[in-house]
Design an enzyme around this catalytic site. Structure first.
Site, PDB file in Angstrom:
ATOM      1  N   SER A 120     -13.748  -4.323   0.369  1.00 25.91           N
ATOM      2  CA  SER A 120     -14.752  -4.462  -1.226  1.00 25.91           C
ATOM      3  C   SER A 120     -15.953  -4.349  -0.445  1.00 25.91           C
ATOM      4  CB  SER A 120     -14.261  -4.159  -2.187  1.00 25.91           C
ATOM      5  OG  SER A 120     -14.490  -3.859  -3.291  1.00 25.91           O
ATOM      6  N   PRO A 121     -16.501  -4.182   0.617  1.00 19.71           N
ATOM      7  CA  PRO A 121     -18.007  -4.390   0.359  1.00 19.71           C
ATOM      8  C   PRO A 121     -18.800  -3.858   0.032  1.00 19.71           C
ATOM      9  CG  PRO A 121     -16.838  -3.661   2.505  1.00 19.71           C
ATOM     10  CD  PRO A 121     -15.317  -3.815   1.702  1.00 19.71           C
ATOM     11  N   LEU A 122     -18.724  -2.427  -0.407  1.00 20.88           N
ATOM     12  CA  LEU A 122     -19.281  -1.385  -0.852  1.00 20.88           C
ATOM     13  C   LEU A 122     -18.595  -1.452  -2.564  1.00 20.88           C
ATOM     14  CD1 LEU A 122     -19.137   1.467   1.832  1.00 20.88           C
ATOM     15  CD2 LEU A 122     -20.548  -0.393   1.306  1.00 20.88           C
ATOM     16  N   GLY A 142     -22.419   1.967  -2.758  1.00 19.39           N
ATOM     17  CA  GLY A 142     -22.676   4.068  -1.888  1.00 19.39           C
ATOM     18  C   GLY A 142     -23.472   4.776  -1.718  1.00 19.39           C
ATOM     19  N   TYR A 147       1.020  -1.085  -0.128  1.00 13.03           N
ATOM     20  CA  TYR A 147      -0.122   0.325   0.061  1.00 13.03           C
ATOM     21  C   TYR A 147       0.658   1.241  -0.354  1.00 13.03           C
ATOM     22  CZ  TYR A 147      -3.866  -3.167   0.975  1.00 13.03           C
ATOM     23  OH  TYR A 147      -5.036  -3.528   0.968  1.00 13.03           O
ATOM     24  N   GLY A 171     -16.267  -0.930  -4.313  1.00  9.70           N
ATOM     25  CA  GLY A 171     -15.234   0.503  -4.640  1.00  9.70           C
ATOM     26  C   GLY A 171     -16.508   1.142  -4.545  1.00  9.70           C
ATOM     27  N   GLY A 172     -16.968   1.191  -4.019  1.00 12.09           N
ATOM     28  CA  GLY A 172     -18.280   2.507  -4.029  1.00 12.09           C
ATOM     29  C   GLY A 172     -19.607   2.007  -4.776  1.00 12.09           C
ATOM     30  N   LEU A 173     -19.349   1.513  -5.542  1.00  9.88           N
ATOM     31  CA  LEU A 173     -20.807   1.144  -6.434  1.00  9.88           C
ATOM     32  C   LEU A 173     -21.916   1.256  -4.981  1.00  9.88           C
ATOM     33  CD1 LEU A 173     -21.699   0.581  -9.273  1.00  9.88           C
ATOM     34  CD2 LEU A 173     -21.588  -1.830  -8.639  1.00  9.88           C
TER      35      LEU A 173
END
Length: 326
Positions: A215-217, A223, A53, A219-221
């Site tokens: 990535s439980p969202l 959100g 990272y 990648g923001g999809l």
């Protein structure tokens, strides 16, 4: 804050895991410090990072930021269950062919020492393989992990992005060596990515691994801004994916409006409801995003809401083979 054991280990971790991938590339050090301080204040004791990272020439930057935060003292290091990962190619700690992505006893030792130095600590609670490397034997890997555990440099071993059968093979090899083996699997899992329900989640439950969804969202999809085509919004890079899933996302937004909760928190609450899940990784870029995500722990989704979510985002039908065979 709610806590649970990490898989079959005796270590207790918070039901939300603070992901640090944005620290450095998207979140400056000052804001990262604020987020980590707020996490401790809220009872979030589980922090996840990885040696790569920071990315590219800046690989290791995120661990360095966390190390400087630990170095402030105040019991910060003692309060954190620290997880990091290795697999990818780093910018300089390894030379020649041994700097290629993959796993080996050599890479484990070198990467572990480098992470400990950057993180300014003498041990890591959970050391994870960031990906599977089928070219390396489990005898080699478990031998190296055993040494690191006996030296007190790591407490437990975790995997990430493993298939269900690979988890089973790894655990069988560990059992033959009378070694604890894996205690966790970090895996992509969300309302829009339910394939792990076929094999990975059941295998993890059966073999004593806690599942840590990344990535439980998606990648923001999932959100709250996903349907807003605004440059720089959380869905800024998701325009094509938003159009592909527009009907589902509109139904999801409508359901969340009925519940009086934002989409991202409902998506996190759905992941948290699965009994195989230890805690999803949240990756806030700002303190405000972190504080907002805490609400997900308080949301209770009843059977009728879970049914509607299944209708909007159909899963694979359950665990294999019952999902597809008589």
């Amino acid at each position: 804050m709610k806590y649970t054991a990490l898989g079959k280990s005796g270590m207790k971790v918070s039901r939300l895991c603070l992901g640090t991938m944005n620290f450095g590339p998207a979140t400056d050090e000052k804001e990262a410090f604020r987020i980590m301080d707020a996490a401790l204040d809220a009872g979030v004791n589980f922090f996840d990072t990885a040696n790569i990272y920071g990315w590219g020439e800046n690989s290791g930057l995120t661990e360095t930021i966390i190390g400087r935060w630990f170095n402030q003292g105040g019991g910060r290091r003692e309060k954190v269950v620290l997880a990091t990962k290795f697999y990818g190619s780093m910018s300089d700690p390894l030379d020649g062919p041994n700097n290629e992505a993959g796993l080996s006893s050599y890479k484990l030792r070198r990467h572990l020492e480098a992470s400990l130095k950057r993180l300014q600590t003498d041990h890591i609670e959970l050391y994870q393989m960031h990906h599977v490397d089928p070219s390396v034997t489990w005898d080699e890997l478990w031998g190296a992990f055993e040494v690191a555990v006996h030296q007190g440099k790591i407490g437990y071993v975790g995997s990430s992005n493993f298939a269900g059968w690979q988890i089973a093979v790894a655990q069988a090899a560990a059992q033959n060596r009378h070694f604890l083996g894996l205690v966790s699997e970090q895996h992509k899992y969300s309302l829009t990515c339910r394939l792990p329900e076929l094999e990975v989640l059941p295998a993890s439950q059966q073999l004593g691994l806690g599942v840590i969804p990344w990535s439980p969202l998606d990648g923001g999809l999932l959100g709250r801004n996903a349907l807003k085509k605004i440059e720089g919004s959380r869905s800024g890079g998701n325009a094509e994916r938003v159009e592909k899933h527009r009907s589902q996302l509109e139904q999801f937004a409508a359901l969340c409006q009925e519940l009086g909760e934002p989409q991202d928190n409902v998506a996190l609450a759905w992941v948290l409801k699965n009994p195989a899940v230890t805690g999803p990784i949240i990756g806030p870029r700002t303190l405000e995003q972190f504080e907002s995500s805490l609400r997900s722990l308080e949301i209770e989704l009843d059977e009728s809401v879970m049914k509607r979510l299944d209708e909007i985002f159909p899963g694979p039908g359950g665990a294999a083979p019952k999902a597809y065979a008589w």
